[in-house]
Design a protein around this motif. Structure first.
Motif, PDB file in Angstrom:
ATOM      1  N   ARG A  30     -10.800  -1.419 -59.564  1.00 34.23           N
ATOM      2  CA  ARG A  30     -12.120  -1.887 -59.154  1.00 34.23           C
ATOM      3  C   ARG A  30     -12.575  -3.102 -59.944  1.00 34.23           C
ATOM      4  N   GLU A  31     -13.536  -3.800 -59.347  1.00 31.76           N
ATOM      5  CA  GLU A  31     -14.232  -4.900 -60.013  1.00 31.76           C
ATOM      6  C   GLU A  31     -15.697  -4.471 -60.144  1.00 31.76           C
ATOM      7  N   TYR A  32     -16.228  -4.537 -61.333  1.00 33.04           N
ATOM      8  CA  TYR A  32     -17.576  -4.067 -61.609  1.00 33.04           C
ATOM      9  C   TYR A  32     -18.487  -5.246 -61.921  1.00 33.04           C
ATOM     10  N   THR A  41     -25.997  -1.761 -61.337  1.00 32.84           N
ATOM     11  CA  THR A  41     -24.535  -1.734 -61.398  1.00 32.84           C
ATOM     12  C   THR A  41     -23.977  -1.622 -59.987  1.00 32.84           C
ATOM     13  N   ASP A  42     -22.796  -2.177 -59.817  1.00 31.15           N
ATOM     14  CA  ASP A  42     -22.141  -2.188 -58.522  1.00 31.15           C
ATOM     15  C   ASP A  42     -20.649  -2.293 -58.776  1.00 31.15           C
ATOM     16  N   SER A  43     -19.850  -1.790 -57.846  1.00 27.39           N
ATOM     17  CA  SER A  43     -18.402  -1.932 -57.977  1.00 27.39           C
ATOM     18  C   SER A  43     -17.788  -2.157 -56.611  1.00 27.39           C
ATOM     19  N   ARG A  49     -10.933  -2.163 -49.328  1.00 25.84           N
ATOM     20  CA  ARG A  49     -11.503  -1.090 -48.509  1.00 25.84           C
ATOM     21  C   ARG A  49     -13.016  -1.068 -48.676  1.00 25.84           C
ATOM     22  N   PRO A  50     -13.763  -0.799 -47.611  1.00 24.28           N
ATOM     23  CA  PRO A  50     -15.229  -0.809 -47.709  1.00 24.28           C
ATOM     24  C   PRO A  50     -15.769   0.399 -48.463  1.00 24.28           C
ATOM     25  N   LEU A  55     -25.897  -0.662 -50.559  1.00 22.72           N
ATOM     26  CA  LEU A  55     -26.382  -1.160 -51.837  1.00 22.72           C
ATOM     27  C   LEU A  55     -27.898  -1.047 -51.923  1.00 22.72           C
ATOM     28  N   ASP A  56     -28.391  -0.678 -53.095  1.00 24.56           N
ATOM     29  CA  ASP A  56     -29.823  -0.668 -53.336  1.00 24.56           C
ATOM     30  C   ASP A  56     -30.233  -2.050 -53.821  1.00 24.56           C
TER      31      ASP A  56
END
Length: 92
Positions: A30-32, A41-43, A49-50, A55-56
């Motif tokens: 993953r890429e964070y 935070t998001d990854s 793959r979706p 996302l908030d």
């Protein structure tokens, strides 16, 4: 060994809207990315793959009703007024 976290120049946080506060790092899968201002935070998966979750963001709010569809149910009243065109060569 801890991953190297790098700031993304010009990136804007999707939650708080602050520029140059987002940093990213990677592992094998993953890429964070994370915002140091608000803690967002998001990854993303590196294989493309979706993600199943939405996302908030600062625009997206968990509300039982959609604001746009609520306005669409009751249209706003428009008052029609006649327009009078004047010819600049003639005086009235």
């Amino acid at each position: 060994m801890s991953p190297v976290k790098r700031f993304i120049a010009g990136a804007v946080c999707p939650r708080c809207g602050k520029m140059d506060a987002v940093r990213m790092h990677r592992d094998e899968e993953r890429e964070y990315r994370e915002c140091i201002a608000c803690g967002f935070t998001d990854s993303l998966r590196l294989d493309g793959r979706p993600e199943p979750k939405e996302l908030d963001t600062r625009v997206h709010k968990d509300q039982p009703e959609d604001r746009l569809s609520a306005r669409a149910d009751k249209p706003a009243e428009v008052k029609a007024e006649p327009i009078r065109l004047l010819d600049p060569g003639k005086s009235s």
